[in-house]
Design a protein around this motif. Structure first.
Motif: not given
Length: 134
Positions: A22-27, A60-62
């Motif tokens: 839930p924290v790290k977005p998926v590209g 952004g980059a992430n």
């Protein structure tokens, strides 16, 4: 009755986001590769999901995409309506008023289907065997 391919991709994408951190977005690239679809096509679907309030876009980059609501709240109907809209599947073409028996049967069937989709959440499914997103 047939839903579009966009709905198919949207349902699978949302399931992947439910399973992701839930924290790290998926590209978009990762989501597209997992499904074997072009990132450009999937981006159009993701835009609809963002506009409907189901996911957030993180720049952004992430950056990437992540759920904007609690995963336990997201239903199949939410996703389908974000892509397909909420218009009726069947409209009677004859001018004989609201007492059309055929229209009544079709509306009742549609209401039952919508109720089932509204009561089925992505978290009700067991994890699919897909490539890990982390």
């Amino acid at each position: 009755m047939k839903f579009t391919k966009a709905t198919n991709y949207a349902l699978h994408t949302m399931f992947m986001l439910v399973e992701a951190s839930p924290v790290k977005p998926v590209g978009v690239q990762q989501l597209a590769e997992t499904q074997g679809v072009s990132p450009t096509y999937l981006s159009k679907i993701l835009t609809k999901l963002v506009k409907s309030g189901l996911i957030d876009s993180v720049s952004g980059a992430n950056g990437g995409y992540r759920l904007s609501r609690k995963k336990e709240e997201i239903t199949f109907l939410d996703i389908i309506q974000a892509i397909e809209g909420s218009t009726s599947l069947f409209e009677c073409n004859f001018v004989h008023g609201e007492n059309c028996s055929i229209q009544a049967v079709m509306k009742e069937a549609e209401m039952k289907m919508e109720l089932h989709l509204k009561n089925t959440k992505l978290t009700d499914l067991s994890p699919m065997k897909i490539r890990a997103l982390d």
